[in-house]
Design an enzyme around this catalytic site. Structure first.
Site, PDB file in Angstrom:
ATOM      1  N   HIS A  15      25.925  53.086  51.313  1.00 33.98           N
ATOM      2  CA  HIS A  15      25.816  54.426  51.884  1.00 33.98           C
ATOM      3  C   HIS A  15      27.185  54.917  52.345  1.00 33.98           C
ATOM      4  CE1 HIS A  15      25.205  53.487  56.494  1.00 33.98           C
ATOM      5  NE2 HIS A  15      26.246  52.884  56.005  1.00 33.98           N
ATOM      6  N   CYS A  34      31.991  53.720  58.328  1.00 37.29           N
ATOM      7  CA  CYS A  34      30.837  54.178  57.541  1.00 37.29           C
ATOM      8  C   CYS A  34      31.112  55.526  56.866  1.00 37.29           C
ATOM      9  CB  CYS A  34      29.582  54.242  58.410  1.00 37.29           C
ATOM     10  SG  CYS A  34      28.800  52.624  58.636  1.00 37.29           S
ATOM     11  N   HIS A  40      30.082  51.930  51.004  1.00 40.27           N
ATOM     12  CA  HIS A  40      30.146  50.504  51.369  1.00 40.27           C
ATOM     13  C   HIS A  40      28.708  50.038  51.506  1.00 40.27           C
ATOM     14  CE1 HIS A  40      29.577  52.648  55.088  1.00 40.27           C
ATOM     15  NE2 HIS A  40      28.919  51.581  55.498  1.00 40.27           N
ATOM     16  N   HIS A  42      25.436  47.494  53.000  1.00 35.72           N
ATOM     17  CA  HIS A  42      24.861  46.728  54.111  1.00 35.72           C
ATOM     18  C   HIS A  42      23.749  45.845  53.565  1.00 35.72           C
ATOM     19  CE1 HIS A  42      26.784  48.738  57.521  1.00 35.72           C
ATOM     20  NE2 HIS A  42      26.603  49.877  56.889  1.00 35.72           N
ATOM     21  N   ASP A  80      16.321  49.075  47.255  1.00 39.77           N
ATOM     22  CA  ASP A  80      17.123  47.863  47.044  1.00 39.77           C
ATOM     23  C   ASP A  80      18.126  48.074  45.913  1.00 39.77           C
ATOM     24  OD1 ASP A  80      17.936  45.210  47.466  1.00 39.77           O
ATOM     25  OD2 ASP A  80      16.570  44.481  45.903  1.00 39.77           O
ATOM     26  N   HIS A  81      19.379  47.705  46.172  1.00 36.81           N
ATOM     27  CA  HIS A  81      20.472  47.865  45.199  1.00 36.81           C
ATOM     28  C   HIS A  81      20.683  49.315  44.782  1.00 36.81           C
ATOM     29  CE1 HIS A  81      20.278  43.525  45.137  1.00 36.81           C
ATOM     30  NE2 HIS A  81      21.425  43.512  44.506  1.00 36.81           N
ATOM     31  N   GLU A 125      20.696  46.895  60.573  1.00 31.69           N
ATOM     32  CA  GLU A 125      21.783  47.281  59.661  1.00 31.69           C
ATOM     33  C   GLU A 125      22.848  46.198  59.631  1.00 31.69           C
ATOM     34  OE1 GLU A 125      23.444  51.552  58.828  1.00 31.69           O
ATOM     35  OE2 GLU A 125      24.573  50.678  60.480  1.00 31.69           O
TER      36      GLU A 125
HETATM   37 NI    NI Z   1      27.568  51.680  57.129  1.00 30.32          NI
END
Ligand code: NI
Length: 135
Positions: A15, A34, A40, A42, A80-81, A125
């Site tokens: 995100h 972020c 990047h 998580h 996911d992914h 997160e």
């Molecule tokens: Ni982040």
């Protein structure tokens, strides 16, 4: 006699937190790492808590296999992914913060969990940061 049943799921997603109407400087100041323009990832952890009465016939509150199937279909297959900003319609115009992600997932799961159950989510997160909904 109500009991909580909790199923854990983990998913990876990328995100970026930013507002298009803000400068790069302001986005960095507010969202820190972020706001990285190239995104990047998580490793998210989701705890799905179902609260209900024990069924005297089965001894279950909810069949965990059925709950897991719902989580797979509604959360894993969707997020996911994925790049949450680019791939997921839910975040086209909504910043994918932990707060917004946990509410989005709640609203999706709520449509699949029978009304007789209470539903509470906790989204991790990072190891140190988590979000709960309802608060
Ligand atoms: Ni982040």
């Amino acid at each position: 006699m109500k009991v909580s049943v909790i199923r854990k799921a983990t998913f990876n997603a990328a995100h970026r937190l930013y507002r298009k109407d803000w400068s790069d400087e302001k986005n960095s100041a507010v969202f820190g790492l972020c706001a990285n323009p190239n995104y990047h990832g998580h490793n998210y952890r989701l705890d799905v808590k179902i609260i209900g009465e024990i069924d005297p016939e089965t001894g279950y509150v909810i069949d965990l296999k059925e709950l897991n199937d719902i989580i797979q279909q509604e959360v894993m297959e969707r997020f996911d992914h994925r790049n949450l900003n680019l791939d997921c319609e839910q975040f086209k115009n909504l910043n994918p913060t932990g707060e917004n992600i946990v509410v989005v997932i709640y609203n999706i799961l709520r449509t699949r969990i029978p009304a007789k159950y209470e539903l509470q989510l906790k989204l991790w997160e990072t190891e140190k940061n988590s979000f709960e909904y309802p608060a």
